[in-house]
Design a protein around this motif. Structure first.
Motif, PDB file in Angstrom:
ATOM      1  N   LYS A  89      -7.662 -10.901   4.658  1.00  0.00           N
ATOM      2  CA  LYS A  89      -9.096 -11.192   4.620  1.00  0.00           C
ATOM      3  C   LYS A  89      -9.972  -9.988   4.283  1.00  0.00           C
ATOM      4  CE  LYS A  89      -8.626 -15.528   5.866  1.00  0.00           C
ATOM      5  NZ  LYS A  89      -8.993 -16.632   4.940  1.00  0.00           N
ATOM      6  N   LEU A  90      -9.510  -8.786   4.632  1.00  0.00           N
ATOM      7  CA  LEU A  90     -10.323  -7.605   4.362  1.00  0.00           C
ATOM      8  C   LEU A  90      -9.931  -6.889   3.080  1.00  0.00           C
ATOM      9  CD1 LEU A  90     -10.517  -6.055   7.966  1.00  0.00           C
ATOM     10  CD2 LEU A  90     -12.211  -7.506   6.833  1.00  0.00           C
ATOM     11  N   LEU A  91      -8.616  -6.943   2.741  1.00  0.00           N
ATOM     12  CA  LEU A  91      -8.136  -6.255   1.548  1.00  0.00           C
ATOM     13  C   LEU A  91      -7.814  -7.205   0.405  1.00  0.00           C
ATOM     14  CD1 LEU A  91      -5.777  -3.624   3.247  1.00  0.00           C
ATOM     15  CD2 LEU A  91      -8.229  -3.479   2.778  1.00  0.00           C
ATOM     16  N   GLY A  92      -7.744  -8.510   0.711  1.00  0.00           N
ATOM     17  CA  GLY A  92      -7.559  -9.506  -0.341  1.00  0.00           C
ATOM     18  C   GLY A  92      -6.136  -9.845  -0.679  1.00  0.00           C
ATOM     19  N   ALA A  93      -5.149  -9.193  -0.040  1.00  0.00           N
ATOM     20  CA  ALA A  93      -3.742  -9.471  -0.341  1.00  0.00           C
ATOM     21  C   ALA A  93      -2.865  -8.929   0.783  1.00  0.00           C
ATOM     22  CB  ALA A  93      -3.333  -8.825  -1.669  1.00  0.00           C
ATOM     23  N   PRO A  94      -1.719  -9.565   1.035  1.00  0.00           N
ATOM     24  CA  PRO A  94      -0.784  -9.045   2.044  1.00  0.00           C
ATOM     25  C   PRO A  94      -0.080  -7.789   1.519  1.00  0.00           C
ATOM     26  CG  PRO A  94       0.172 -10.935   0.945  1.00  0.00           C
ATOM     27  CD  PRO A  94      -1.230 -10.818   0.419  1.00  0.00           C
ATOM     28  N   GLY A  95       0.559  -7.070   2.434  1.00  0.00           N
ATOM     29  CA  GLY A  95       1.351  -5.917   2.022  1.00  0.00           C
ATOM     30  C   GLY A  95       0.555  -4.707   1.604  1.00  0.00           C
ATOM     31  N   LEU A  96      -0.692  -4.593   2.063  1.00  0.00           N
ATOM     32  CA  LEU A  96      -1.533  -3.445   1.722  1.00  0.00           C
ATOM     33  C   LEU A  96      -2.085  -2.815   2.999  1.00  0.00           C
ATOM     34  CD1 LEU A  96      -3.635  -4.955  -1.224  1.00  0.00           C
ATOM     35  CD2 LEU A  96      -1.624  -3.465  -1.421  1.00  0.00           C
ATOM     36  N   PHE A  97      -2.315  -1.525   2.945  1.00  0.00           N
ATOM     37  CA  PHE A  97      -2.947  -0.808   4.049  1.00  0.00           C
ATOM     38  C   PHE A  97      -3.978   0.157   3.471  1.00  0.00           C
ATOM     39  CE2 PHE A  97       1.271  -1.756   5.955  1.00  0.00           C
ATOM     40  CZ  PHE A  97       0.851  -2.428   7.090  1.00  0.00           C
ATOM     41  N   THR A  98      -4.910   0.581   4.325  1.00  0.00           N
ATOM     42  CA  THR A  98      -5.880   1.613   3.897  1.00  0.00           C
ATOM     43  C   THR A  98      -5.417   3.004   4.302  1.00  0.00           C
ATOM     44  OG1 THR A  98      -7.156   1.337   5.938  1.00  0.00           O
ATOM     45  CG2 THR A  98      -7.843   0.036   4.019  1.00  0.00           C
ATOM     46  N   HIS A  99      -4.506   3.082   5.282  1.00  0.00           N
ATOM     47  CA  HIS A  99      -4.017   4.384   5.731  1.00  0.00           C
ATOM     48  C   HIS A  99      -2.752   4.187   6.555  1.00  0.00           C
ATOM     49  CE1 HIS A  99      -6.518   2.881   9.056  1.00  0.00           C
ATOM     50  NE2 HIS A  99      -5.713   3.579   9.853  1.00  0.00           N
ATOM     51  N   VAL A 100      -2.053   5.274   6.786  1.00  0.00           N
ATOM     52  CA  VAL A 100      -0.867   5.262   7.642  1.00  0.00           C
ATOM     53  C   VAL A 100      -1.065   6.325   8.714  1.00  0.00           C
ATOM     54  CG1 VAL A 100       1.637   5.568   7.766  1.00  0.00           C
ATOM     55  CG2 VAL A 100       0.601   4.560   5.712  1.00  0.00           C
ATOM     56  N   ASN A 101      -0.906   5.917   9.974  1.00  0.00           N
ATOM     57  CA  ASN A 101      -0.984   6.852  11.092  1.00  0.00           C
ATOM     58  C   ASN A 101       0.419   7.333  11.427  1.00  0.00           C
ATOM     59  OD1 ASN A 101      -3.840   6.512  11.615  1.00  0.00           O
ATOM     60  ND2 ASN A 101      -3.330   4.479  12.394  1.00  0.00           N
ATOM     61  N   VAL A 102       0.611   8.636  11.401  1.00  0.00           N
ATOM     62  CA  VAL A 102       1.944   9.209  11.604  1.00  0.00           C
ATOM     63  C   VAL A 102       1.953  10.051  12.878  1.00  0.00           C
ATOM     64  CG1 VAL A 102       3.831  10.489  10.529  1.00  0.00           C
ATOM     65  CG2 VAL A 102       2.116   9.359   9.090  1.00  0.00           C
ATOM     66  N   THR A 103       2.978   9.848  13.714  1.00  0.00           N
ATOM     67  CA  THR A 103       3.146  10.613  14.955  1.00  0.00           C
ATOM     68  C   THR A 103       4.331  11.554  14.806  1.00  0.00           C
ATOM     69  OG1 THR A 103       2.317   8.713  16.198  1.00  0.00           O
ATOM     70  CG2 THR A 103       3.411  10.455  17.457  1.00  0.00           C
ATOM     71  N   ALA A 104       4.182  12.793  15.232  1.00  0.00           N
ATOM     72  CA  ALA A 104       5.233  13.802  15.095  1.00  0.00           C
ATOM     73  C   ALA A 104       6.189  13.764  16.282  1.00  0.00           C
ATOM     74  CB  ALA A 104       4.613  15.190  14.983  1.00  0.00           C
ATOM     75  N   LYS A 105       7.409  14.125  16.027  1.00  0.00           N
ATOM     76  CA  LYS A 105       8.377  14.290  17.112  1.00  0.00           C
ATOM     77  C   LYS A 105       8.005  15.525  17.930  1.00  0.00           C
ATOM     78  CE  LYS A 105      12.401  12.219  14.796  1.00  0.00           C
ATOM     79  NZ  LYS A 105      13.756  12.489  14.236  1.00  0.00           N
ATOM     80  N   ASP A 106       8.525  15.572  19.157  1.00  0.00           N
ATOM     81  CA  ASP A 106       8.264  16.714  20.014  1.00  0.00           C
ATOM     82  C   ASP A 106       8.746  17.994  19.343  1.00  0.00           C
ATOM     83  OD1 ASP A 106       7.234  14.996  21.852  1.00  0.00           O
ATOM     84  OD2 ASP A 106       9.065  14.875  23.078  1.00  0.00           O
TER      85      ASP A 106
END
Length: 840
Positions: A190-207
């Motif tokens: 509904k916001l991007l107009g198609a499945p399988g899309l993102f605006t960003h990726v949040n990445v968490t680092a290992k200790d």
């Protein structure tokens, strides 16, 4: 002395309050950015600032495969795709906009684990499926939303109707954004107009893996130039820069007005110490006679001023913290939530307040202190308050006239300037020198202006009025300094009133001459017009045509090889009916032909472009085109000054449909019945409350209201300086009453009644206030008229003096004078006649 301390306190409070308030806002945003940003954020290369509203209505996207790529990088503990869109409007069941009224964005996105860093669900549950949404607690409280209520989210891809399944509360302060969440699949669709899309990726680092190292590892895994990579610190710094630029402007503007209050306070303190020194002349002379040297006398007055500044500044620092808290509460009422838990008082704030308050007080008192040090032992034999040196008065008059003449010349040169930049410098010079000149020449002007005012204001009151006039003229230097404090604030009020009225009058005149459209549709929040709203307007009956106005980014290369990295205005051919542009060469309609365009006369003159020349246009979101100049528009007015036009069809030929910006404004013309068409247009767009529908009358009123709100804000900030100036009038009168104690007793003894005495003091105060107002308003109107002549170079050619405002301020100054005299007049009336006669 107490009133002088209050003046110092108010000025210091304004400075410290401003610093604490802006520091607290910075702390609030810093905490928010520090918590919400992941260790590394991956975004599309073309993604702009987090505060940008995309002109296409949809944010830049990256494929879901990017999440899997990132997960494979060394040191990645987890990677999660996110969706965020700022190009949305959220309305409730009553079609009321749920967005912030303070300029904070409305945000729609997917609920993810990253959100749990700054929020927790306090009611209901996270959304599941396309019919559920979650809202932040601040928005829910402000608009009385509860679980089960329906919200409609308007996006470029269509409307999303969903019921509230949960309410999430910020664990840090939310400065005012309205936020709605959907499940990931719904947000993508509904916001991007198609499945399988993102605006960003949040990445968490290992200790044990630093953010910088993680960023390098991800760059190796996905390609260094494939996406934009930011560590938590880099993302926070970027967001802080966006917010900080606005906060810095606000801070320095408020500090500027605090500086004006300090300037006015200088006159108050100077007058106070001048009168104190004059009243102590015999006492100081006696001290000199028994052995005190001039340096000791000077130091005693300076130390007195230091103590006054210290006490006033300490009180001001405390009052400043209270003022900051009050501003935070006020912003809370307006929708920007600032918690007192984040109240930030940097060590520099009280230091700045104390140093400023003490320095200003000591500097203001230095000349009276120096005068005290020059008192000779023989002064012990003379009456207090002897007249000043006449030679010094003549020198002062000459200096004042020279300074005023230099300032007048600066204003004259500014009014006749051909270019804004040098004209602005001359204007600044003229304002500075005329202000200083009027302050210096004030005593000379007092002798003339006060007599003229007295003939109108005081003479009807008979002998009491004549006594008030002579009292005001008794010490022209004192009267001039007292009036100067009021003059500064009112000069700024008059100047800004003239500029504001001229801007509105010029814009109104230009609208009448240039705008042929009957209705204008646009968003105050700079939201682009969504396709469904445009379609609703085009389907409205009673309209002759609808014109879409959008802008595309492009680089334009002229025949001389110069490159202009700017944009083109893309409109429908009917735009020539909606806005009447004066032409230098060619016909405006010809610019909407195939492969054609128009340019402004300034650009044409600078680059020697003429009709028939070919320009190379490299569309940022599309291909490069060779467009022929078919028209040159005159850049005389302010509407679309310097704009280059192409048709919508031409833009569509070179810019792909999915990269074409949405219109930011729609213009419409009625087909015969304007009133009926107006009602139909408003009804057609009633479902889209983010857009304002205005006819020309509405547009003019909105412009007037915007300028009026800005001026009211400025007047509110200037109120502090005017309050300090009023304290100056009170101080002058109070000390004047003490100085004239024996004289007042003698007048009472020979028949002056208490009522007549109070009236005399009130009339003296009124004439001093009117003298300051007359100088200030005259000076301000001169500044404003000169500023308007500079603005005329930008197309604002109508000079309008707001006489109701000017007359109202002048009349209000009389009431200020009456108010300032209340306490001194009351104290004078209570004097015991015999004690007053016996007073030395």
């Amino acid at each position: 002395m107490a009133l002088s301390a209050v003046a110092v306190m108010l000025s210091v409070a304004f400075v410290c309050g401003t610093l604490v308030f802006t520091d607290t806002m910075n702390t609030t945003f810093d905490k928010l950015f520090a918590v919400t940003n992941s260790d590394v954020t991956v975004t599309p290369k073309a993604a702009g600032s987090g505060e940008d509203v995309p002109d296409r209505g949809k944010p830049e996207v990256l494929p879901a495969s990017a999440v899997e790529q990132v997960k494979k990088a060394d040191g990645v503990k987890g990677a999660e795709g996110g969706v965020v869109s700022l190009s949305v409007t959220v309305v409730n069941a009553k079609n009321e906009n749920m967005g912030s009224t303070t300029g904070a964005p409305t945000i729609a996105g997917n609920w993810s684990d990253n959100e749990l860093k700054s929020m927790k669900i306090t009611s209901g549950r996270a959304p599941r499926g396309p019919t559920e949404t979650m809202v932040d607690a601040d928005t829910a409280e402000k608009h009385h939303l509860k679980l089960g209520d329906e919200l409609r989210t308007i996006a470029v891809t269509g409307d999303i109707r969903a019921r509230i399944s949960g309410i999430a509360t910020f664990t840090v302060t939310n400065p005012g954004a309205a936020i709605v969440y959907f499940d990931t699949a719904t947000a993508q669709e509904k916001l991007l107009g198609a499945p399988g899309l993102f605006t960003h990726v949040n990445v968490t680092a290992k200790d044990g893996v630093s953010d910088d190292q993680l960023k390098q590892n991800i760059a190796k895994a996905v390609g260094a130039d494939t996406y934009k990579l930011q560590t938590a610190k880099e993302a926070a710094d970027a967001n802080r820069k966006d917010v900080g630029s606005f906060l810095n402007v606000m801070k320095y503007v408020m500090l500027g007005f605090a500086g004006i209050a300090f300037l006015v306070g200088i006159f108050l303190i100077f007058n106070t110490f001048s009168m104190l020194v004059a009243q102590r002349t015999r006492e100081i002379g006696l001290m000199r006679a028994i052995g005190a040297d001039s340096g000791q006398v000077l130091k005693s007055v300076v130390v007195e001023a230091f103590l006054l500044g210290l006490v006033g500044s300490i009180l001001g620092v405390g009052a400043g913290v209270g003022l900051a808290i009050g501003l935070m509460k006020l912003m809370g009422q307006m929708g920007m939530h600032l918690s007192t838990d984040d109240l930030t008082i940097a060590w520099t704030t009280p230091v700045v307040g104390l140093v400023l308050g003490i320095i200003v007080t000591v500097v203001s008192a230095f000349i009276p202190a120096r005068r005290a040090g020059k008192v000779s032992p023989m002064a012990a034999l003379r009456d207090a308050g002897t007249p000043g040196d006449k030679k010094a008065g003549r020198i002062r008059a000459v200096v004042g006239l020279v300074l005023t003449g230099i300032g007048g010349a600066g204003l004259f040169l500014a009014a006749g300037a051909d270019k804004a930049a040098p004209g602005s410098l001359w204007l600044a010079l003229g304002v500075l020198f005329t202000l200083i000149g009027f302050i210096v020449i004030g005593p000379l002007l007092a002798g003339v202006v006060v007599r003229l005012l007295s003939g109108v204001v005081l003479r009807p009151f008979g002998s009491v009025g004549r006594l008030a006039e002579r009292n005001a003229l008794r010490n022209p230097r004192r009267t001039g300094a007292t009036a100067a404090a009021l003059m500064i604030g009112l000069a700024l009020v008059a100047c800004l009133s003239v500029v504001g009225s001229s801007m509105v009058a010029s814009a109104t005149d230009e609208l009448d001459k240039s705008v042929g459209a009957d209705y204008i549709v646009q968003s105050q929040a700079q939201q682009p017009v969504v396709p469904q709203a445009e379609q609703a307007l085009r389907a409205t009956k009673g309209l002759d045509h609808v014109t879409a106005y959008r802008q595309v980014a492009a680089k334009i290369t002229a025949p001389d090889g110069s490159v202009k990295d700017d944009g083109l205005s893309v409109t429908d051919p009917t735009y020539v009916q909606d806005v009447r542009r004066k032409m230098v060469a060619g016909e405006h309609a010809a610019a909407y032909g195939k492969g054609a365009m128009s340019v402004g006369s300034i650009y044409a003159n600078e680059h020697h472009v003429k009709v028939g020349d070919e320009l190379t246009v490299a569309f940022t979101e599309g291909r490069t085109a060779k467009l022929k100049v078919a028209a040159i528009t005159a850049d005389e007015g302010n509407i679309d000054k310097g704009v280059m036009y192409i048709s919508t069809a031409t833009a569509q030929e070179f810019v792909p449909a999915d990269r074409m910006p949405l219109p930011f404004m729609l213009l419409a013309k009625a087909d015969g019945k304007p009133d009926a068409a107006y009602a139909a247009v408003k009804a057609a767009l009633a479902e889209y409350p983010q857009y304002d529908v205005r006819n020309q009358t509405d547009y003019k009123k909105a412009l007037q209201d915007q300028v009026g709100q800005l001026l009211n804000m400025v007047y509110g900030l200037l109120a502090l300086a005017i309050i300090v100036a009023v304290l100056g009038v009170v101080n002058t009168l109070a000390l004047s009453v003490v100085e004239r104690t024996r004289e007042i007793g003698l007048m009472r003894a020979i028949g002056l009644s208490r009522r007549q005495l109070r009236r005399m003091i009130r009339l003296e105060s009124v004439v001093i206030a009117l003298f300051g107002a007359l100088l200030g308003l005259g000076l301000g109107m001169g500044w404003g008229a000169t500023a308007q002549q500079l603005l005329a170079l930008q197309g604002l050619k109508v000079l309008e003096i707001p006489w109701p405002t000017i007359i109202g301020v002048f009349a209000g100054s009389a009431f200020v004078g009456l108010f300032a005299a209340l306490v001194p007049a009351f104290r004078a009336g209570r004097m015991n006649v015999l004690n007053a006669i016996a007073s030395e």
